[in-house]
Design a protein around this motif. Structure first.
Motif, PDB file in Angstrom:
ATOM      1  N   LEU A 205       0.813  -1.215   0.000  1.00 15.97           N
ATOM      2  CA  LEU A 205       0.000   0.000   0.000  1.00 15.97           C
ATOM      3  C   LEU A 205       0.847   1.266   0.000  1.00 15.97           C
ATOM      4  CD1 LEU A 205      -2.772  -0.996   2.584  1.00 15.97           C
ATOM      5  CD2 LEU A 205      -2.795  -1.244   0.092  1.00 15.97           C
ATOM      6  N   HIS A 206       2.159   1.129   0.147  1.00 19.70           N
ATOM      7  CA  HIS A 206       3.026   2.301   0.146  1.00 19.70           C
ATOM      8  C   HIS A 206       3.137   2.856  -1.276  1.00 19.70           C
ATOM      9  CE1 HIS A 206       6.483   4.924   0.732  1.00 19.70           C
ATOM     10  NE2 HIS A 206       6.338   4.758   2.035  1.00 19.70           N
ATOM     11  N   PRO A 207       3.046   4.186  -1.446  1.00 16.46           N
ATOM     12  CA  PRO A 207       3.080   4.757  -2.807  1.00 16.46           C
ATOM     13  C   PRO A 207       4.370   4.468  -3.562  1.00 16.46           C
ATOM     14  CG  PRO A 207       3.185   6.490  -1.112  1.00 16.46           C
ATOM     15  CD  PRO A 207       2.823   5.225  -0.414  1.00 16.46           C
ATOM     16  N   ASP A 208       5.471   4.244  -2.856  1.00 13.90           N
ATOM     17  CA  ASP A 208       6.713   3.897  -3.550  1.00 13.90           C
ATOM     18  C   ASP A 208       6.602   2.552  -4.258  1.00 13.90           C
ATOM     19  OD1 ASP A 208       7.782   6.221  -2.602  1.00 13.90           O
ATOM     20  OD2 ASP A 208       9.158   5.283  -1.172  1.00 13.90           O
ATOM     21  N   VAL A 209       5.701   1.713  -3.777  1.00 17.03           N
ATOM     22  CA  VAL A 209       5.486   0.399  -4.374  1.00 17.03           C
ATOM     23  C   VAL A 209       4.415   0.445  -5.455  1.00 17.03           C
ATOM     24  CG1 VAL A 209       4.698  -1.975  -3.924  1.00 17.03           C
ATOM     25  CG2 VAL A 209       6.236  -0.827  -2.299  1.00 17.03           C
ATOM     26  N   ASN A 210       3.316   1.139  -5.173  1.00 17.13           N
ATOM     27  CA  ASN A 210       2.155   1.084  -6.080  1.00 17.13           C
ATOM     28  C   ASN A 210       1.963   2.334  -6.933  1.00 17.13           C
ATOM     29  OD1 ASN A 210       0.707   3.065  -4.492  1.00 17.13           O
ATOM     30  ND2 ASN A 210       0.257   1.446  -3.016  1.00 17.13           N
ATOM     31  N   GLY A 211       2.866   3.304  -6.803  1.00 16.86           N
ATOM     32  CA  GLY A 211       2.755   4.505  -7.622  1.00 16.86           C
ATOM     33  C   GLY A 211       1.577   5.390  -7.291  1.00 16.86           C
ATOM     34  N   GLY A 212       0.996   5.210  -6.093  1.00 16.07           N
ATOM     35  CA  GLY A 212      -0.135   6.041  -5.689  1.00 16.07           C
ATOM     36  C   GLY A 212      -1.488   5.508  -6.113  1.00 16.07           C
ATOM     37  N   SER A 213      -1.536   4.302  -6.694  1.00 16.54           N
ATOM     38  CA  SER A 213      -2.791   3.681  -7.115  1.00 16.54           C
ATOM     39  C   SER A 213      -2.946   2.338  -6.423  1.00 16.54           C
ATOM     40  CB  SER A 213      -2.803   3.469  -8.633  1.00 16.54           C
ATOM     41  OG  SER A 213      -3.869   2.614  -9.010  1.00 16.54           O
ATOM     42  N   TYR A 214      -4.177   2.024  -6.016  1.00 17.78           N
ATOM     43  CA  TYR A 214      -4.444   0.741  -5.366  1.00 17.78           C
ATOM     44  C   TYR A 214      -5.088  -0.265  -6.311  1.00 17.78           C
ATOM     45  CZ  TYR A 214      -3.454   3.803  -1.501  1.00 17.78           C
ATOM     46  OH  TYR A 214      -2.832   4.704  -0.682  1.00 17.78           O
ATOM     47  N   GLU A 215      -5.113   0.052  -7.580  1.00 20.49           N
ATOM     48  CA  GLU A 215      -5.730  -0.840  -8.554  1.00 20.49           C
ATOM     49  C   GLU A 215      -5.041  -2.207  -8.556  1.00 20.49           C
ATOM     50  OE1 GLU A 215      -6.564  -1.196 -13.387  1.00 20.49           O
ATOM     51  OE2 GLU A 215      -5.532   0.549 -12.557  1.00 20.49           O
ATOM     52  N   GLY A 216      -5.837  -3.241  -8.341  1.00 21.47           N
ATOM     53  CA  GLY A 216      -5.332  -4.604  -8.445  1.00 21.47           C
ATOM     54  C   GLY A 216      -4.508  -5.084  -7.280  1.00 21.47           C
ATOM     55  N   ILE A 217      -4.488  -4.347  -6.165  1.00 18.98           N
ATOM     56  CA  ILE A 217      -3.699  -4.787  -5.004  1.00 18.98           C
ATOM     57  C   ILE A 217      -4.506  -4.642  -3.709  1.00 18.98           C
ATOM     58  CG2 ILE A 217      -1.419  -4.338  -5.999  1.00 18.98           C
ATOM     59  CD1 ILE A 217      -1.360  -1.717  -4.404  1.00 18.98           C
ATOM     60  N   VAL A 218      -4.361  -5.627  -2.849  1.00 19.81           N
ATOM     61  CA  VAL A 218      -4.995  -5.624  -1.535  1.00 19.81           C
ATOM     62  C   VAL A 218      -3.991  -6.162  -0.526  1.00 19.81           C
ATOM     63  CG1 VAL A 218      -6.859  -6.541  -0.101  1.00 19.81           C
ATOM     64  CG2 VAL A 218      -7.307  -5.972  -2.511  1.00 19.81           C
ATOM     65  N   ALA A 219      -3.879  -5.509   0.618  1.00 14.42           N
ATOM     66  CA  ALA A 219      -3.040  -5.975   1.713  1.00 14.42           C
ATOM     67  C   ALA A 219      -3.929  -6.585   2.789  1.00 14.42           C
ATOM     68  CB  ALA A 219      -2.230  -4.829   2.301  1.00 14.42           C
ATOM     69  N   VAL A 220      -3.431  -7.630   3.435  1.00  9.95           N
ATOM     70  CA  VAL A 220      -4.165  -8.293   4.513  1.00  9.95           C
ATOM     71  C   VAL A 220      -3.383  -8.116   5.806  1.00  9.95           C
ATOM     72  CG1 VAL A 220      -5.097 -10.475   5.360  1.00  9.95           C
ATOM     73  CG2 VAL A 220      -5.079  -9.995   2.894  1.00  9.95           C
ATOM     74  N   HIS A 221      -4.073  -7.655   6.851  1.00  8.48           N
ATOM     75  CA  HIS A 221      -3.429  -7.410   8.142  1.00  8.48           C
ATOM     76  C   HIS A 221      -4.232  -8.041   9.267  1.00  8.48           C
ATOM     77  CE1 HIS A 221      -0.081  -4.724   7.159  1.00  8.48           C
ATOM     78  NE2 HIS A 221      -0.804  -4.477   6.088  1.00  8.48           N
ATOM     79  N   SER A 222      -3.516  -8.390  10.335  1.00  2.31           N
ATOM     80  CA  SER A 222      -4.117  -9.057  11.480  1.00  2.31           C
ATOM     81  C   SER A 222      -3.646  -8.387  12.761  1.00  2.31           C
ATOM     82  CB  SER A 222      -3.705 -10.532  11.488  1.00  2.31           C
ATOM     83  OG  SER A 222      -4.010 -11.132  12.722  1.00  2.31           O
ATOM     84  N   LEU A 223      -4.506  -8.418  13.772  1.00  2.40           N
ATOM     85  CA  LEU A 223      -4.120  -7.919  15.099  1.00  2.40           C
ATOM     86  C   LEU A 223      -3.702  -9.057  16.029  1.00  2.40           C
ATOM     87  CD1 LEU A 223      -6.083  -5.668  13.828  1.00  2.40           C
ATOM     88  CD2 LEU A 223      -6.274  -4.855  16.177  1.00  2.40           C
ATOM     89  N   SER A 224      -3.688 -10.287  15.517  1.00  2.00           N
ATOM     90  CA  SER A 224      -3.378 -11.442  16.361  1.00  2.00           C
ATOM     91  C   SER A 224      -2.000 -11.336  16.982  1.00  2.00           C
ATOM     92  CB  SER A 224      -3.464 -12.731  15.535  1.00  2.00           C
ATOM     93  OG  SER A 224      -4.784 -12.990  15.131  1.00  2.00           O
TER      94      SER A 224
END
Length: 365
Positions: A205-224
């Motif tokens: 989700l960092h803009p350096d990775v995705n160029g400022g667009s979230y198209e086609g990418i999803v991150a999964v996070h847990s509080l466990s």
């Protein structure tokens, strides 16, 4: 053979039972380092939020309360560097394992579709593919190894379970660009992102990775792991609003709702960094003690830059290592649980109490 058993692998943990019995017979009891389950208390402010929301007689919503969505979007921006996040960019889920297992089904995948995941990986990626009849495919480098015409879903896992390996920002950027070029949906399992030791994990989700667009990418996070909330089943997905919007509709029909008190507890957990730092310090001390003891005992540690595990080898078949440690009352996970490439490694969790970690260190000495 039943239809279920024919399409799913054998549940791996059942194979560990004989070694667990051996470890349990140790005069000073077992030191169970096989499963990454939290053992430390749930922070008081989270328990208080749960209790305060206990009088919740009505049904919760699948999308969560506005306060929960505010907490999720705010944390993604503050902690992951996401930019311009809105409520449409987040979706609470009932623990991350549930999402991993049922995502391919919820995406409508099936026969003829490939679900790709790392060669050394959490077994549930394969299970998710098999549950919907898709083809599980492993990779070392997705760009070099995969046929993009067949792959519908690409799982990334950084920091890795089981190895603790962290994908550098440049590698994530390259993979995301390739996936977008070929229309491959990327889900990045980042549940250990808060637990970097020798590397600083970066989110897709960092803009350096995705160029400022979230198209086609999803991150999964847990509080466990970060908040000791494995028993709460508190997790979320964040990224492409089109993908999450479709999943939201499906999950509404399926009644996949995070309990209202857990939603309130999640808001409290994501709004506080102090308890995360305190838990990190506990894990850092346990990690350092176990690593030194394992290396002194003749083990080599590979990767392990992050996560709650040490990826260790004595350059022998993993089950021989499991048996050796079980005789010392220490139970670890054999590396082949996570793929054939792990057959000479074991995964050593440092999710045990300080007293049990100290016991393991003495036995290894």
């Amino acid at each position: 053979m039943s239809a279920v058993s024919s399409r799913l692998p054998v549940f791996p943990w059942d194979r560990l039972e004989p070694y667990k019995k051996t470890a349990l017979a140790h005069p000073d009891g077992i030191v169970d380092l096989s499963v990454g389950t939290p053992v430390d208390p749930v922070p008081a402010l989270i328990q208080e939020a749960l209790v305060a929301a206990a009088d919740s007689p009505g049904y919760p919503t699948v999308w969560g309360t506005p306060a929960l969505r505010d907490a999720l979007t705010g944390w993604c921006e503050r902690r992951l560097g996401a930019v311009g996040f809105a409520h449409e960019n987040v979706l609470p889920v009932v623990g991350s394992k549930e999402l991993v297992a049922w995502l391919p089904t919820q995406l409508g995948l099936g026969a003829g579709d490939a679900v790709a995941y790392p060669r050394l990986a959490y077994p549930t990626y394969e299970v998710g593919a098999r549950l919907c009849g898709a083809t599980p495919v492993v990779y070392d480098d997705p760009v070099a190894d995969l046929d993009p015409a067949a792959v519908r879903l690409l799982w990334l896992n950084s920091p890795s379970n089981p190895t603790g390996k962290v994908l550098p920002k440049e590698e994530l950027t390259r993979i995301v660009a390739w996936a977008r070029e070929h229309g491959v949906l990327v889900f990045s399992d980042e549940c250990y992102l808060e637990l970097g030791w020798e590397a600083d994990p970066v989110s897709v989700l960092h803009p350096d990775v995705n160029g400022g667009s979230y198209e086609g990418i999803v991150a999964v996070h847990s509080l466990s792991k970060r908040s000791n909330l494995a028993g709460y089943r508190a997790a979320f997905a964040a990224g492409d609003p089109a993908v999450l919007g479709e999943l939201l509709q499906i999950r509404k029909h399926g009644g996949m709702m995070t309990a209202a008190p857990v939603q309130a507890a999640t808001v409290a957990a994501l709004g506080d960094d102090a308890h995360v730092a305190e838990q990190r310090a506990r894990y850092a001390a346990r990690r350092a003690a176990l690593r030194a003891a394992l290396e002194a005992h003749g083990f080599r540690i590979e990767h392990s830059e992050a996560s709650l595990y040490l990826w260790a080898t004595r350059d022998e078949p993993c089950w021989e290592t499991v048996a050796h440690l079980a005789e010392k009352g220490i139970l670890v996970a054999p590396g082949d649980f996570y793929g054939e490439a792990g057959e000479r490694f074991v995964r050593v969790a440092f999710t045990a109490t300080d007293e049990r970690v100290e016991a393991a260190v003495k036995r290894l000495g």
